[in-house]
Design a protein around this motif. Structure first.
Motif, PDB file in Angstrom:
ATOM      1  N   ARG A 160     -31.260 -77.819  42.110  1.00 33.65           N
ATOM      2  CA  ARG A 160     -30.221 -78.242  41.155  1.00 33.65           C
ATOM      3  C   ARG A 160     -30.256 -77.351  39.907  1.00 33.65           C
ATOM      4  O   ARG A 160     -29.220 -77.046  39.323  1.00 33.65           O
ATOM      5  CB  ARG A 160     -30.407 -79.704  40.772  1.00 33.65           C
ATOM      6  N   ARG A 161     -31.432 -76.937  39.528  1.00 33.17           N
ATOM      7  CA  ARG A 161     -31.592 -76.110  38.338  1.00 33.17           C
ATOM      8  C   ARG A 161     -31.103 -74.672  38.547  1.00 33.17           C
ATOM      9  O   ARG A 161     -30.514 -74.080  37.642  1.00 33.17           O
ATOM     10  CB  ARG A 161     -33.066 -76.114  37.951  1.00 33.17           C
ATOM     11  N   PHE A 162     -31.350 -74.115  39.731  1.00 31.88           N
ATOM     12  CA  PHE A 162     -31.082 -72.696  39.936  1.00 31.88           C
ATOM     13  C   PHE A 162     -29.845 -72.384  40.783  1.00 31.88           C
ATOM     14  O   PHE A 162     -29.417 -71.237  40.811  1.00 31.88           O
ATOM     15  CB  PHE A 162     -32.310 -72.000  40.530  1.00 31.88           C
ATOM     16  N   ARG A 221     -26.680 -72.542  40.375  1.00 35.94           N
ATOM     17  CA  ARG A 221     -25.654 -72.741  39.345  1.00 35.94           C
ATOM     18  C   ARG A 221     -24.264 -72.914  39.978  1.00 35.94           C
ATOM     19  O   ARG A 221     -23.896 -72.176  40.872  1.00 35.94           O
ATOM     20  CB  ARG A 221     -25.646 -71.566  38.395  1.00 35.94           C
ATOM     21  N   ASP A 222     -23.550 -73.905  39.455  1.00 36.46           N
ATOM     22  CA  ASP A 222     -22.186 -74.204  39.895  1.00 36.46           C
ATOM     23  C   ASP A 222     -22.104 -74.684  41.339  1.00 36.46           C
ATOM     24  O   ASP A 222     -21.035 -74.656  41.936  1.00 36.46           O
ATOM     25  CB  ASP A 222     -21.265 -72.982  39.690  1.00 36.46           C
ATOM     26  N   TRP A 223     -23.229 -75.069  41.917  1.00 35.16           N
ATOM     27  CA  TRP A 223     -23.235 -75.591  43.283  1.00 35.16           C
ATOM     28  C   TRP A 223     -23.955 -76.930  43.308  1.00 35.16           C
ATOM     29  O   TRP A 223     -25.169 -76.991  43.090  1.00 35.16           O
ATOM     30  CB  TRP A 223     -23.959 -74.637  44.238  1.00 35.16           C
TER      31      TRP A 223
END
Length: 150
Positions: free
Chosen positions: A75-77, A79-81
């Motif tokens: 969730r952190r890395f 991005r936008d997904w």
């Protein structure tokens, strides 16, 4: 006369690489099956007529045992997904890759990323290899950074 000495991390023998490649592929299928059936990976493992090799079991059990932590990294890395919107194969490959990066320091970073990208090219969308590479490279930059454990 002994052969030349190698400095740096130990490079696995080619036979080990092939066995681990097969183990990752098997772990991918087992974790994907568990998600598709809505059961825990341990249920899928228990239902197999022949137990998979130890590295496969380690990957499947490690992803299962550390699922919340692994998904936190994603969730952190990613991005936008949103995790839920990713193709299931990509999500599963990323989970295996993050598990290896965070919990298996014995496996070289380049091997983890390369194997995941290769599987993404073979089993997922045309853009999946780039996506998996980008996310795992970002995770690796932090998870394998020298310093205290994260």
């Amino acid at each position: 006369m002994p052969g030349p000495s190698l400095s740096g991390p130990e490079i696995p023998a080619p036979a080990t690489v092939g066995i681990r490649r097969q183990a990752r592929e098997r772990a991918l299928t087992l974790l994907y099956e568990a998600e598709a059936k809505g059961v825990g990976p341990e249920v899928v493992l228990a239902g197999l007529p022949v137990a998979p090799d130890g590295f496969t079991v380690d990957l499947v059990a490690g992803v299962a045992a550390n699922g919340d932590q692994i998904d936190g990294w994603l969730r952190r890395f990613a991005r936008d997904w949103a995790l839920e919107r990713m193709p299931a194969i990509d999500r599963t490959l990323l989970r295996i890759g993050v598990f290896e990066l965070v919990h298996r320091p014995d496996v070289p970073t380049a091997v983890v990323i390369s194997e995941a990208v290769d599987l993404a090219h073979r089993y997922s969308t045309d853009d999946s290899g780039r996506f998996v590479n980008g996310v795992l490279a970002a995770v690796a930059a932090e998870a394998r950074r020298p310093g205290p454990a994260r």
